[in-house]
Design an enzyme around this catalytic site. Structure first.
Site, PDB file in Angstrom:
ATOM      1  N   ASP A 279      16.565 -16.345  38.015  1.00 30.00           N
ATOM      2  CA  ASP A 279      17.719 -17.555  38.044  1.00 30.00           C
ATOM      3  C   ASP A 279      18.186 -16.320  36.941  1.00 30.00           C
ATOM      4  O   ASP A 279      18.643 -14.983  36.242  1.00 30.00           O
ATOM      5  CB  ASP A 279      17.047 -18.668  37.429  1.00 30.00           C
ATOM      6  CG  ASP A 279      17.612 -19.872  37.460  1.00 30.00           C
ATOM      7  OD1 ASP A 279      19.408 -19.811  37.446  1.00 30.00           O
ATOM      8  OD2 ASP A 279      17.121 -21.077  38.266  1.00 30.00           O
ATOM      9  N   GLY A 305      19.100 -12.461  37.097  1.00 25.50           N
ATOM     10  CA  GLY A 305      19.894 -11.769  37.970  1.00 25.50           C
ATOM     11  C   GLY A 305      21.858 -13.646  39.347  1.00 25.50           C
ATOM     12  O   GLY A 305      20.570 -13.730  38.470  1.00 25.50           O
ATOM     13  N   ASP A 306      21.609 -12.532  39.700  1.00 21.35           N
ATOM     14  CA  ASP A 306      22.959 -13.587  40.391  1.00 21.35           C
ATOM     15  C   ASP A 306      22.359 -13.518  42.159  1.00 21.35           C
ATOM     16  O   ASP A 306      22.027 -12.124  42.480  1.00 21.35           O
ATOM     17  CB  ASP A 306      23.983 -12.920  40.195  1.00 21.35           C
ATOM     18  CG  ASP A 306      25.381 -13.747  41.213  1.00 21.35           C
ATOM     19  OD1 ASP A 306      24.703 -14.713  42.073  1.00 21.35           O
ATOM     20  OD2 ASP A 306      26.196 -13.227  40.453  1.00 21.35           O
ATOM     21  N   PHE A 307      21.772 -14.618  42.664  1.00 27.09           N
ATOM     22  CA  PHE A 307      21.590 -14.612  44.165  1.00 27.09           C
ATOM     23  C   PHE A 307      22.034 -13.966  45.045  1.00 27.09           C
ATOM     24  O   PHE A 307      21.682 -13.730  45.803  1.00 27.09           O
ATOM     25  CB  PHE A 307      20.119 -15.909  44.650  1.00 27.09           C
ATOM     26  CG  PHE A 307      20.728 -17.061  43.922  1.00 27.09           C
ATOM     27  CD1 PHE A 307      22.156 -17.325  44.844  1.00 27.09           C
ATOM     28  CD2 PHE A 307      20.261 -18.075  43.671  1.00 27.09           C
ATOM     29  CE1 PHE A 307      23.126 -18.387  44.246  1.00 27.09           C
ATOM     30  CE2 PHE A 307      20.518 -18.997  43.726  1.00 27.09           C
ATOM     31  CZ  PHE A 307      22.190 -19.447  44.173  1.00 27.09           C
ATOM     32  N   HIS A 324      21.385 -26.366  49.809  1.00 26.92           N
ATOM     33  CA  HIS A 324      21.362 -27.836  49.842  1.00 26.92           C
ATOM     34  C   HIS A 324      22.769 -27.805  48.704  1.00 26.92           C
ATOM     35  O   HIS A 324      23.689 -28.972  48.688  1.00 26.92           O
ATOM     36  CB  HIS A 324      21.241 -29.065  49.170  1.00 26.92           C
ATOM     37  CG  HIS A 324      20.808 -29.226  47.899  1.00 26.92           C
ATOM     38  ND1 HIS A 324      20.424 -30.500  47.661  1.00 26.92           N
ATOM     39  CD2 HIS A 324      20.350 -28.322  46.851  1.00 26.92           C
ATOM     40  CE1 HIS A 324      19.683 -30.557  46.303  1.00 26.92           C
ATOM     41  NE2 HIS A 324      19.612 -29.434  45.715  1.00 26.92           N
TER      42      HIS A 324
HETATM   43  C1  LIG Z   1      19.379 -27.576  41.621  1.00 24.00           C
HETATM   44  S1  LIG Z   1      18.441 -26.489  40.203  1.00 24.00           S
HETATM   45  C2  LIG Z   1      17.259 -26.444  41.420  1.00 24.00           C
HETATM   46  C3  LIG Z   1      16.669 -25.659  40.253  1.00 24.00           C
HETATM   47  C4  LIG Z   1      15.019 -25.380  40.543  1.00 24.00           C
HETATM   48  N1  LIG Z   1      14.955 -24.214  41.634  1.00 24.00           N
HETATM   49  C5  LIG Z   1      14.468 -26.853  41.361  1.00 24.00           C
HETATM   50  O1  LIG Z   1      14.142 -26.987  42.055  1.00 24.00           O
HETATM   51  O2  LIG Z   1      14.028 -27.530  40.345  1.00 24.00           O
HETATM   52  C6  LIG Z   1      19.637 -24.901  41.292  1.00 24.00           C
HETATM   53  C7  LIG Z   1      19.190 -24.132  40.447  1.00 24.00           C
HETATM   54  O3  LIG Z   1      20.017 -22.367  40.601  1.00 24.00           O
HETATM   55  C8  LIG Z   1      20.298 -22.189  39.802  1.00 24.00           C
HETATM   56  N2  LIG Z   1      21.575 -20.770  40.503  1.00 24.00           N
HETATM   57  C9  LIG Z   1      23.011 -21.220  40.029  1.00 24.00           C
HETATM   58  N3  LIG Z   1      23.733 -20.272  41.112  1.00 24.00           N
HETATM   59  C10 LIG Z   1      22.903 -18.985  41.183  1.00 24.00           C
HETATM   60  C11 LIG Z   1      23.052 -17.495  41.335  1.00 24.00           C
HETATM   61  N4  LIG Z   1      24.001 -17.022  41.919  1.00 24.00           N
HETATM   62  N5  LIG Z   1      21.886 -16.960  40.769  1.00 24.00           N
HETATM   63  C12 LIG Z   1      20.495 -17.102  40.566  1.00 24.00           C
HETATM   64  N6  LIG Z   1      20.229 -18.223  40.441  1.00 24.00           N
HETATM   65  C13 LIG Z   1      21.265 -18.812  40.414  1.00 24.00           C
HETATM   66  C14 LIG Z   1      21.284 -22.324  38.583  1.00 24.00           C
HETATM   67  O4  LIG Z   1      20.914 -22.184  37.269  1.00 24.00           O
HETATM   68  C15 LIG Z   1      19.664 -23.976  38.782  1.00 24.00           C
HETATM   69  O5  LIG Z   1      18.430 -23.367  38.365  1.00 24.00           O
END
Ligand SMILES: C[S@@+](CC[C@H](N)C(=O)[O-])C[C@H]1O[C@@H](n2cnc3c(N)ncnc32)[C@H](O)[C@@H]1O
Length: 415
Positions: A279, A305-307, A324
């Site tokens: 994350d 990191g950044d996905f 989503h």
């Molecule tokens: C809606 S939450 C979902 C969290 C978890 N997967 C769950 O279902 O409970 C979205 C997650 O995506 C992460 N996120 C958003 N942008 C991101 C990025 N560019 N790289 C990595 N993670 C990211 C957020 O920090 C957050 O933890």
């Protein structure tokens, strides 16, 4: 609450569908939570009786709210239809903002936890919560007809099964969900008309930056989001995990895995597998603590990191409530990061809702409003999932429906 906007499970409408949305009386395991200290706490039959009693109380209360009597009659003595007229039903829906704000007060003051040991006087409750008694009394009185509290008399207040969902003393507490939604979603929702006019997410317009950028700029919000999303695993995403097994593979990476609640749960019964929690760096301090609490520190590595840039190498990729959040082009970029790092034969497991056709009630139909207001994403139906995977070079293997409104959508790389 989702069924409030549509027909109830058995086709009922009006107040009856609100009861079924709240209580689902025909569901196994429903009504298992009478007030702590109740003399009938341990008897199953008595529990059902209590549930019936509470439904009757709620029934009467809803009738009062809708200004109807049990046998509604016009002044000339003829029978009026039992269902409230559309204008009253519309007023109930429009009043949603008042209810969610009143529930926010209850959650923020942690009122439900204070009531776990039995009924107490409103004045005592207010003293424990640091509230003004006359103000808290009015909030309690407003929420009691909705089944959040029971008031044996106007000075006393007692917790109900519905109200208890906000108690921090329950393992499946929704208190953090309430705080997360109300402290991060509520205000930007006031700009949703802007989204409909311009296509720009209301959150971007309200905060001046994308929603997740706003969240990670404040460590308190990052932590609140983690707790809120974890709370949803105990709420609307609890039963889905029962009996599900991930596809084969030694290393399971949860991409955008927040505090590791879902990864810990998926790996709990899989001692031979290792996990990677991935994350944004700002999200992860809370994650390390949570993984230790789950006893998974030895088996789960935490990687920041950044996905949109890259993800770690793994055999199974889990993404829960990630795709989503993003428009199709962004999803393809995320899936390309997976493609670039995936071990040969890697599998993808997306944990999301699949929008059903028609106007049947389904969690995705309300969550889609959240996507509309906060993100560039959307809820997708089965054909849209298929199309998205195919445009990113993945092949959809199967959609595993579950007891919740969420599915495991499994895919593999088409290379
Ligand atoms: C809606 S939450 C979902 C969290 C978890 N997967 C769950 O279902 O409970 C979205 C997650 O995506 C992460 N996120 C958003 N942008 C991101 C990025 N560019 N790289 C990595 N993670 C990211 C957020 O920090 C957050 O933890």
């Amino acid at each position: 609450m989702i069924s409030v906007l549509g027909r109830g499970a058995s086709g009922e409408t009006g107040p009856a569908r609100i009861y079924s949305a709240i209580f689902r009386p025909d569901e196994p395991g429903a009504h298992t939570c009478p007030p702590v200290g109740s003399p009938i706490q341990d008897s199953c039959g008595a529990r059902r009786q209590l549930a019936r009693h509470r439904l009757a109380v709620l029934d009467r209360s809803m009738e009062k709210i809708t200004m109807q009597k049990t046998q509604p009659q016009y002044t000339d003595g003829t029978e009026a239809p039992h269902e409230p007229p559309p204008s009253l039903q519309m007023l109930q829906l429009l009043a949603g903002f008042q209810i969610s704000q009143a529930l926010y007060v209850i959650a923020k003051l942690d009122v439900a936890s204070q009531l776990e040991d039995g009924p107490i006087a409103v004045a005592e409750l207010a003293a424990r919560c640091g509230a003004r008694p006359e103000m808290l009394r009015r909030i309690v009185r407003s929420l009691a007809p909705l089944g959040i509290f029971h008031q044996p008399n106007e000075d006393m207040v007692e917790l109900t099964p519905l109200g208890a969902t906000l108690s921090t003393r329950r393992p499946d507490s929704l208190r953090d969900v309430a705080l997360y939604w109300m402290e991060t979603h509520y205000l930007p929702f006031s700009e949703i008309l802007h989204t409909v006019h311009t296509g720009e997410p209301a959150a971007q317009h309200y905060f001046g930056k994308p929603f997740f950028d706003w969240i990670v700029a404040d460590p308190r919000m990052a932590e609140l989001q983690n707790r809120g999303m974890a709370g949803l695993v105990g709420g609307m995403r609890d039963r889905m995990f029962h009996g599900y097994r991930l596809p084969a593979g030694d290393v399971v990476a949860d991409i955008g895995g927040a505090d590791g609640t879902i990864l810990s749960r998926l790996l709990a019964s899989e001692p031979a597998r290792r996990g990677i929690l991935f994350d944004l760096p700002e999200i992860l301090p809370g994650a390390r603590k949570k993984i230790e609490e789950c006893g998974m520190a030895e088996r789960i590595d935490v990687v920041a990191g950044d996905f949109f840039v890259s993800v770690p190498s793994a055999d199974v990729y889990v993404m829960a409530a990630i795709l989503h959040d993003w428009d199709d082009a962004s999803c393809v970029r995320i899936l390309e990061s997976v493609k670039e790092s995936a071990a040969p034969g890697a599998r993808l497991v997306v944990i999301e809702g699949v929008v059903p056709p028609g106007d049947e009630p389904h969690a995705t139909k309300l969550i889609d409003l959240t996507m509309l207001a906060l993100t560039t994403g959307k809820e997708r139906d089965a054909a849209e999932w298929q199309e998205l995977f195919s445009s990113a070079g993945f092949i959809l293997d199967r959609i595993v429906p579950t007891a919740d409104d969420y599915s495991f959508i499994e895919a593999h790389l088409g290379r």
